[in-house]
Design a protein around this motif. Sequence first.
Motif, PDB file in Angstrom:
ATOM      1  N   SER A 129       0.822  -1.217   0.000  1.00 49.12           N
ATOM      2  CA  SER A 129       0.000   0.000   0.000  1.00 49.12           C
ATOM      3  C   SER A 129       0.854   1.264   0.000  1.00 49.12           C
ATOM      4  CB  SER A 129      -0.931   0.007   1.218  1.00 49.12           C
ATOM      5  OG  SER A 129      -0.197   0.111   2.422  1.00 49.12           O
ATOM      6  N   LEU A 130       2.108   1.163   0.424  1.00 49.11           N
ATOM      7  CA  LEU A 130       2.991   2.325   0.442  1.00 49.11           C
ATOM      8  C   LEU A 130       3.570   2.646  -0.930  1.00 49.11           C
ATOM      9  CD1 LEU A 130       4.964   1.619   3.750  1.00 49.11           C
ATOM     10  CD2 LEU A 130       3.116   3.263   3.411  1.00 49.11           C
ATOM     11  N   MET A 131       3.446   1.707  -1.880  1.00 49.41           N
ATOM     12  CA  MET A 131       4.067   1.904  -3.180  1.00 49.41           C
ATOM     13  C   MET A 131       3.422   3.026  -3.987  1.00 49.41           C
ATOM     14  SD  MET A 131       6.643  -0.039  -3.246  1.00 49.41           S
ATOM     15  CE  MET A 131       7.117   0.225  -4.954  1.00 49.41           C
ATOM     16  N   LYS A 132       2.204   3.429  -3.614  1.00 51.86           N
ATOM     17  CA  LYS A 132       1.567   4.539  -4.332  1.00 51.86           C
ATOM     18  C   LYS A 132       2.336   5.843  -4.152  1.00 51.86           C
ATOM     19  CE  LYS A 132      -1.645   5.393  -0.481  1.00 51.86           C
ATOM     20  NZ  LYS A 132      -3.081   5.362  -0.079  1.00 51.86           N
ATOM     21  N   TYR A 133       3.200   5.914  -3.128  1.00 50.91           N
ATOM     22  CA  TYR A 133       4.014   7.095  -2.894  1.00 50.91           C
ATOM     23  C   TYR A 133       5.397   6.987  -3.519  1.00 50.91           C
ATOM     24  CZ  TYR A 133       0.529   7.612   0.843  1.00 50.91           C
ATOM     25  OH  TYR A 133      -0.640   7.699   1.557  1.00 50.91           O
ATOM     26  N   ILE A 134       5.715   5.835  -4.091  1.00 49.87           N
ATOM     27  CA  ILE A 134       7.032   5.598  -4.691  1.00 49.87           C
ATOM     28  C   ILE A 134       6.906   5.808  -6.195  1.00 49.87           C
ATOM     29  CG2 ILE A 134       8.959   3.997  -4.897  1.00 49.87           C
ATOM     30  CD1 ILE A 134       8.311   4.720  -2.025  1.00 49.87           C
ATOM     31  N   LEU A 135       7.328   6.969  -6.665  1.00 46.40           N
ATOM     32  CA  LEU A 135       7.125   7.359  -8.057  1.00 46.40           C
ATOM     33  C   LEU A 135       8.467   7.518  -8.780  1.00 46.40           C
ATOM     34  CD1 LEU A 135       4.413  10.115  -7.481  1.00 46.40           C
ATOM     35  CD2 LEU A 135       4.065   7.674  -7.904  1.00 46.40           C
ATOM     36  N   HIS A 136       8.495   7.060 -10.012  1.00 51.07           N
ATOM     37  CA  HIS A 136       9.695   7.185 -10.839  1.00 51.07           C
ATOM     38  C   HIS A 136      10.149   8.642 -10.890  1.00 51.07           C
ATOM     39  CE1 HIS A 136      12.564   6.422 -14.001  1.00 51.07           C
ATOM     40  NE2 HIS A 136      11.923   7.206 -14.847  1.00 51.07           N
ATOM     41  N   LYS A 137      11.407   8.886 -10.530  1.00 52.54           N
ATOM     42  CA  LYS A 137      12.033  10.210 -10.489  1.00 52.54           C
ATOM     43  C   LYS A 137      11.532  11.078  -9.338  1.00 52.54           C
ATOM     44  CE  LYS A 137      14.704   9.401 -13.951  1.00 52.54           C
ATOM     45  NZ  LYS A 137      16.144   9.125 -13.687  1.00 52.54           N
ATOM     46  N   GLY A 138      10.789  10.467  -8.414  1.00 55.02           N
ATOM     47  CA  GLY A 138      10.369  11.196  -7.234  1.00 55.02           C
ATOM     48  C   GLY A 138      11.449  11.182  -6.168  1.00 55.02           C
ATOM     49  N   LEU A 147      17.414  10.965  -1.999  1.00 56.65           N
ATOM     50  CA  LEU A 147      17.746  10.275  -3.244  1.00 56.65           C
ATOM     51  C   LEU A 147      16.580  10.356  -4.225  1.00 56.65           C
ATOM     52  CD1 LEU A 147      19.466   7.101  -1.748  1.00 56.65           C
ATOM     53  CD2 LEU A 147      20.592   8.947  -3.007  1.00 56.65           C
ATOM     54  N   THR A 148      16.911  10.145  -5.496  1.00 57.86           N
ATOM     55  CA  THR A 148      15.899  10.117  -6.548  1.00 57.86           C
ATOM     56  C   THR A 148      15.562   8.677  -6.882  1.00 57.86           C
ATOM     57  OG1 THR A 148      16.749  12.182  -7.481  1.00 57.86           O
ATOM     58  CG2 THR A 148      15.358  10.829  -8.906  1.00 57.86           C
ATOM     59  N   ILE A 149      14.283   8.382  -6.962  1.00 52.15           N
ATOM     60  CA  ILE A 149      13.820   7.021  -7.238  1.00 52.15           C
ATOM     61  C   ILE A 149      14.068   6.682  -8.705  1.00 52.15           C
ATOM     62  CG2 ILE A 149      11.794   5.511  -7.307  1.00 52.15           C
ATOM     63  CD1 ILE A 149      10.640   7.348  -5.051  1.00 52.15           C
ATOM     64  N   GLY A 150      14.603   5.474  -8.929  1.00 52.36           N
ATOM     65  CA  GLY A 150      14.801   4.984 -10.291  1.00 52.36           C
ATOM     66  C   GLY A 150      13.600   4.163 -10.731  1.00 52.36           C
ATOM     67  N   GLU A 151      13.849   2.941 -11.173  1.00 50.82           N
ATOM     68  CA  GLU A 151      12.753   2.077 -11.615  1.00 50.82           C
ATOM     69  C   GLU A 151      11.881   1.638 -10.446  1.00 50.82           C
ATOM     70  OE1 GLU A 151      16.161   1.429 -14.539  1.00 50.82           O
ATOM     71  OE2 GLU A 151      15.924   1.780 -12.401  1.00 50.82           O
ATOM     72  N   ASN A 155       6.462  -4.256  -5.621  1.00 46.44           N
ATOM     73  CA  ASN A 155       6.756  -3.667  -4.299  1.00 46.44           C
ATOM     74  C   ASN A 155       8.241  -3.359  -4.136  1.00 46.44           C
ATOM     75  OD1 ASN A 155       7.635  -6.343  -4.124  1.00 46.44           O
ATOM     76  ND2 ASN A 155       7.238  -6.434  -1.914  1.00 46.44           N
ATOM     77  N   ARG A 156       8.938  -3.175  -5.256  1.00 52.33           N
ATOM     78  CA  ARG A 156      10.360  -2.872  -5.224  1.00 52.33           C
ATOM     79  C   ARG A 156      10.650  -1.597  -6.000  1.00 52.33           C
ATOM     80  NH1 ARG A 156      13.851  -8.423  -6.081  1.00 52.33           N
ATOM     81  NH2 ARG A 156      12.666  -9.799  -4.705  1.00 52.33           N
ATOM     82  N   PHE A 157      11.746  -0.942  -5.615  1.00 56.25           N
ATOM     83  CA  PHE A 157      12.229   0.208  -6.371  1.00 56.25           C
ATOM     84  C   PHE A 157      13.742   0.266  -6.215  1.00 56.25           C
ATOM     85  CE2 PHE A 157      11.779   1.832  -2.106  1.00 56.25           C
ATOM     86  CZ  PHE A 157      12.817   2.737  -1.963  1.00 56.25           C
ATOM     87  N   CYS A 158      14.381   1.036  -7.074  1.00 57.12           N
ATOM     88  CA  CYS A 158      15.833   1.128  -6.996  1.00 57.12           C
ATOM     89  C   CYS A 158      16.283   2.580  -6.927  1.00 57.12           C
ATOM     90  CB  CYS A 158      16.507   0.422  -8.174  1.00 57.12           C
ATOM     91  SG  CYS A 158      16.423   1.324  -9.730  1.00 57.12           S
ATOM     92  N   VAL A 159      17.498   2.756  -6.436  1.00 59.35           N
ATOM     93  CA  VAL A 159      18.156   4.058  -6.444  1.00 59.35           C
ATOM     94  C   VAL A 159      19.562   3.860  -7.010  1.00 59.35           C
ATOM     95  CG1 VAL A 159      16.868   5.086  -4.537  1.00 59.35           C
ATOM     96  CG2 VAL A 159      18.897   3.709  -4.036  1.00 59.35           C
ATOM     97  N   GLU A 183      11.805   7.360   4.549  1.00 60.50           N
ATOM     98  CA  GLU A 183      10.902   8.500   4.738  1.00 60.50           C
ATOM     99  C   GLU A 183      10.320   8.877   3.387  1.00 60.50           C
ATOM    100  OE1 GLU A 183      10.730  13.233   5.913  1.00 60.50           O
ATOM    101  OE2 GLU A 183      12.317  12.009   6.808  1.00 60.50           O
ATOM    102  N   ILE A 184       8.990   8.810   3.302  1.00 56.09           N
ATOM    103  CA  ILE A 184       8.297   9.192   2.088  1.00 56.09           C
ATOM    104  C   ILE A 184       8.338  10.710   1.947  1.00 56.09           C
ATOM    105  CG2 ILE A 184       6.065   9.185   0.914  1.00 56.09           C
ATOM    106  CD1 ILE A 184       7.351   6.442   1.094  1.00 56.09           C
ATOM    107  N   ASP A 185       8.498  11.204   0.732  1.00 52.48           N
ATOM    108  CA  ASP A 185       8.466  12.640   0.492  1.00 52.48           C
ATOM    109  C   ASP A 185       7.093  13.183   0.895  1.00 52.48           C
ATOM    110  OD1 ASP A 185       9.012  15.229  -0.533  1.00 52.48           O
ATOM    111  OD2 ASP A 185       8.007  14.689  -2.403  1.00 52.48           O
ATOM    112  N   PRO A 186       7.029  14.102   1.876  1.00 49.96           N
ATOM    113  CA  PRO A 186       5.736  14.566   2.374  1.00 49.96           C
ATOM    114  C   PRO A 186       4.880  15.258   1.318  1.00 49.96           C
ATOM    115  CG  PRO A 186       7.531  15.907   3.257  1.00 49.96           C
ATOM    116  CD  PRO A 186       8.153  14.726   2.590  1.00 49.96           C
ATOM    117  N   GLN A 187       5.504  15.948   0.366  1.00 48.17           N
ATOM    118  CA  GLN A 187       4.728  16.598  -0.691  1.00 48.17           C
ATOM    119  C   GLN A 187       4.079  15.563  -1.602  1.00 48.17           C
ATOM    120  OE1 GLN A 187       6.461  20.130  -2.612  1.00 48.17           O
ATOM    121  NE2 GLN A 187       8.132  20.024  -1.128  1.00 48.17           N
ATOM    122  N   THR A 188       4.827  14.514  -1.930  1.00 48.20           N
ATOM    123  CA  THR A 188       4.261  13.438  -2.741  1.00 48.20           C
ATOM    124  C   THR A 188       3.094  12.783  -2.015  1.00 48.20           C
ATOM    125  OG1 THR A 188       6.400  12.982  -3.788  1.00 48.20           O
ATOM    126  CG2 THR A 188       4.747  11.248  -3.884  1.00 48.20           C
TER     127      THR A 188
END
Length: 212
Positions: A129-138, A147-151, A155-159, A183-188
């Motif tokens: 459910s937390l992946m909705k806050y994990i956005l490419h280039k976010g 850090l900037t999110i890659g792919e 339920n996985r992401f890379c940096v 820590e999720i970006d609060p604005q996102t």
Amino acid sequence: MFTGIVQGTAPLVAIDEKPNFRTHVIEMPAKLLSGLELGASVAHNGCCLTVTAVEGTRVSFDLIKETLCLTNLGELALGDRVNIERAARFNDEIGGHLMSGHIICTAEVAKILASENNRQIWLRMPNASLMKYILHKGFIGIDGISLTIGEVVNNRFCVHLIPETLERTTLGRKRLGDKVNIEIDPQTQAVVDSVERVVASRKARLSATFKD
């Protein structure tokens, strides 16, 4: 508030363990001691902690049950190092992104891909459910590092980490299975949650209209 630009690493030199409570003592880098007082905020692996004692270069912090449950700080042992950042001040350069020091969860190091002068780390989130806050280039905070999110896949992401980040922080020492603070970006988070509320409200109105 913090900027996500790690100012140094510090070794854990003492631990006072109590039921659901810990006191950590770190050897603070000399360059970060200036003006440090009781009650000041210092991020440890991205988690905002309060200074409870200053004895020379040794600085103490208390960790309550919530902090031990949500972060990787409770897993630290003597000699382990933590990423350190003093609280931001007015007129400081924001080289990363604004961070609160409030950790939402830990993620597991799932894959490490290394090549010359580069390193890619894949992280597995514990809750889909937390992946909705994990956005490419976010933006995202990982152990206090902006850090900037890659792919992003399921339920996985890379940096992607440059040599400077590997040298200045603890991420260069991470191994498969290690946990990092997230820590999720609060604005996102604010934007995603606002859009969800608007969509839910519109759906509710449409549903009520058709029922009428």
